[in-house]
Design an enzyme around this catalytic site. Structure first.
Site, PDB file in Angstrom:
ATOM      1  N   GLY A  57       0.835  -1.208   0.000  1.00 20.35           N
ATOM      2  CA  GLY A  57       0.000   0.000   0.000  1.00 20.35           C
ATOM      3  C   GLY A  57       0.861   1.245   0.000  1.00 20.35           C
ATOM      4  O   GLY A  57       2.050   1.176  -0.308  1.00 20.35           O
ATOM      5  N   ASN A  58       0.279   2.388   0.307  1.00 26.68           N
ATOM      6  CA  ASN A  58       1.065   3.622   0.411  1.00 26.68           C
ATOM      7  C   ASN A  58       0.413   4.564   1.417  1.00 26.68           C
ATOM      8  O   ASN A  58      -0.600   4.217   2.026  1.00 26.68           O
ATOM      9  CB  ASN A  58       1.240   4.279  -0.964  1.00 26.68           C
ATOM     10  CG  ASN A  58      -0.087   4.644  -1.573  1.00 26.68           C
ATOM     11  OD1 ASN A  58      -0.820   5.482  -1.055  1.00 26.68           O
ATOM     12  ND2 ASN A  58      -0.447   3.982  -2.675  1.00 26.68           N
ATOM     13  N   HIS A  59       0.992   5.752   1.587  1.00 30.06           N
ATOM     14  CA  HIS A  59       0.580   6.639   2.684  1.00 30.06           C
ATOM     15  C   HIS A  59      -0.594   7.549   2.357  1.00 30.06           C
ATOM     16  O   HIS A  59      -0.916   8.442   3.142  1.00 30.06           O
ATOM     17  CB  HIS A  59       1.760   7.512   3.115  1.00 30.06           C
ATOM     18  CG  HIS A  59       2.899   6.730   3.692  1.00 30.06           C
ATOM     19  ND1 HIS A  59       2.790   6.046   4.878  1.00 30.06           N
ATOM     20  CD2 HIS A  59       4.147   6.505   3.232  1.00 30.06           C
ATOM     21  CE1 HIS A  59       3.927   5.437   5.138  1.00 30.06           C
ATOM     22  NE2 HIS A  59       4.770   5.700   4.141  1.00 30.06           N
ATOM     23  N   ALA A  76      -3.706   7.495  -5.139  1.00 28.96           N
ATOM     24  CA  ALA A  76      -2.329   7.005  -5.280  1.00 28.96           C
ATOM     25  C   ALA A  76      -2.436   5.504  -5.540  1.00 28.96           C
ATOM     26  O   ALA A  76      -2.509   4.699  -4.610  1.00 28.96           O
ATOM     27  CB  ALA A  76      -1.537   7.299  -4.016  1.00 28.96           C
TER      28      ALA A  76
END
Ligand code: PMT
Length: 399
Positions: A208-210, A276
């Site tokens: 995943g990402n932030h 994102a």
């Protein structure tokens, strides 16, 4: 602002003295102002100043002891076009989060029919404390707009984050909210992507990402406020949004996001892609938890579909497409390539090199590049104001 009814809640912090300037600014703009002070706020700003500048009696207690009348919190809630609490102390903030109601200001907050905007102010260690961060995040989840504190010299003599935003900044947030009734996107159908995607590796792990989803949600809110009908496709986030013109669709992976976009894009006038999206996903998804065995583990990844690219390929002449570019280097060069390759009308650039911009934070610093070769840069602002800039730009672009 002419005729707008602004209810100002003032709590007991040193920054309360600045509220006199805010009242002046609001009155100059033609707004009607009423003030409610917490009992401890009177140590920091005199009720006489607040009532003289606002031209209205000031509410402090539930009861006016002189004549036995009562200050009706429900009526305040019905009267206000917006409730602004500034400065917001840590004490009042924690009471708001918990629904406490031991003074007139808090009872009014609970009775409020419209938006509440807060401008926290406290010493830097208090502002940085995990409980303060937790409370601010909860207020946002409760639909309160938070104007982040500034950094600078504090009353304690220390320097850091915690200073109340300047009256001009608070005024801007009030103007932004009260000016949102122009319905200039009335009936426009918009699809917005927001948040991260989670690409599952096994039942317990993912890539995943932030991304918090804040940027995409603020854009959705701005479109809704301006009359649009919105499909918001979001990856996992803590945020919520409710509106009868909103279709909120929660997904986890890029492939799921693509499938929703494919269902709705042909019906839409506009697309804004702020998500994102993970560029790659694990080639194989283990059905059981991957066990620790050797020292190394190699995971084979395959390319995810590029959702924005797909929408660009399908775009008709009467559809408009806005992409985002999050970069760490060569921002304009990389964004220009994306603008052209993905057949976009506009690309919103933000850089992780700019402090206060990008992932997770409440602010962003953007530049917009369009396919007519215009470029406009904006200052660091709350994401709500950034969303307004994007829509204003888009409105001018569409003409
Ligand atoms: O969610 P927040 O915490 O508020 O943070 C906001 C943000 C930083 C995520 C947002 O402002 C932002 O920049 N979003 C785009 C992030 C990104 O992935 O940029 P990119 O340069 O990798 O992608 C370019 C564009 O293609 C983006 O519009 C992206 O949504 C889209 N894309 C990318 C890959 C892919 N497989 N599908 C896509 O649709």
């Amino acid at each position: 602002m002419r005729g707008k009814r602004i209810l100002l809640g003032i709590t007991g912090g040193i920054a309360a003295y600045k509220i006199a300037f805010l009242i002046r600014l609001l009155k100059k703009q033609g707004a009607e102002v009423k003030c409610i002070l917490t009992p401890s706020a009177v140590d920091f700003i005199s009720p006489l100043i607040a009532s003289t500048l606002s031209g209205n009696p000031v509410g402090i207690e539930f009861w006016n002891k002189d004549d036995g009348s009562w200050n009706n919190h429900v009526e305040y809630g019905l009267w206000a076009d917006v409730f602004v609490i500034a400065p917001l102390t840590a004490n009042t903030m924690s009471k708001m989060v918990n629904g406490s109601c031991d003074n007139l200001l808090l009872a009014t907050y609970l009775s409020m029919k419209t938006k509440t905007i807060v401008a926290p102010a406290m010493d830097l260690d208090m502002y940085a404390h995990p409980s303060t961060k937790r409370n601010l995040a909860q207020l946002e989840l409760d639909g309160v707009e938070v104007i982040p504190a500034d950094s600078g010299e504090l009353a304690s003599g220390l320097e850091g984050e915690g200073r109340m935003a300047e009256p001009e900044t608070i005024l801007e947030a009030i103007e932004l909210f009260t000016g949102k009734s122009n319905n200039d996107f009335l009936g426009t159908k918009v699809v917005i992507t927001a948040g991260p995607t989670y690409e599952q590796l096994d039942p317990v792990r993912f890539i995943g990402n932030h991304s918090s989803g804040k940027m995409g949600f603020k854009i959705a809110q701005e479109f809704l406020d301006r009359g649009a009908k919105v499909t918001l496709v979001t990856g996992p986030t803590k945020l919520t949004l409710e509106n009868d013109q909103l279709d909120l669709i929660k997904i986890r992976s890029a492939e799921q996001m693509l499938s929703v976009v494919q269902n709705v894009w042909s019906e839409c006038d506009l697309g804004v892609f702020a998500a994102a999206v993970a560029d790659y996903r694990p080639k194989n998804q283990a059905t059981e938890k991957i066990k620790k065995k050797s020292d190394d583990l190699t995971i084979e990844l395959v390319k995810n579909p590029d959702i924005l690219n797909w929408a660009g390929e399908q775009k008709r002449d009467n559809q408009y497409l806005v992409g985002f570019a999050l970069e760490t280097e060569n921002l304009k060069e990389n964004a220009t390539k994306k603008l052209i390759k993905k057949n976009l009308n506009m690309i919103v650039m933000n850089s992780l090199k700019d402090s206060g911009a990008g992932f997770g934070v409440d602010t962003n610093k953007i530049s917009i590049l369009d396919n007519r070769n215009n470029l406009q840069s904006f200052e660091l602002k709350p994401k709500e104001a950034v969303a307004k800039d994007i829509l204003d730009y888009l409105k001018t672009y569409i003409g």
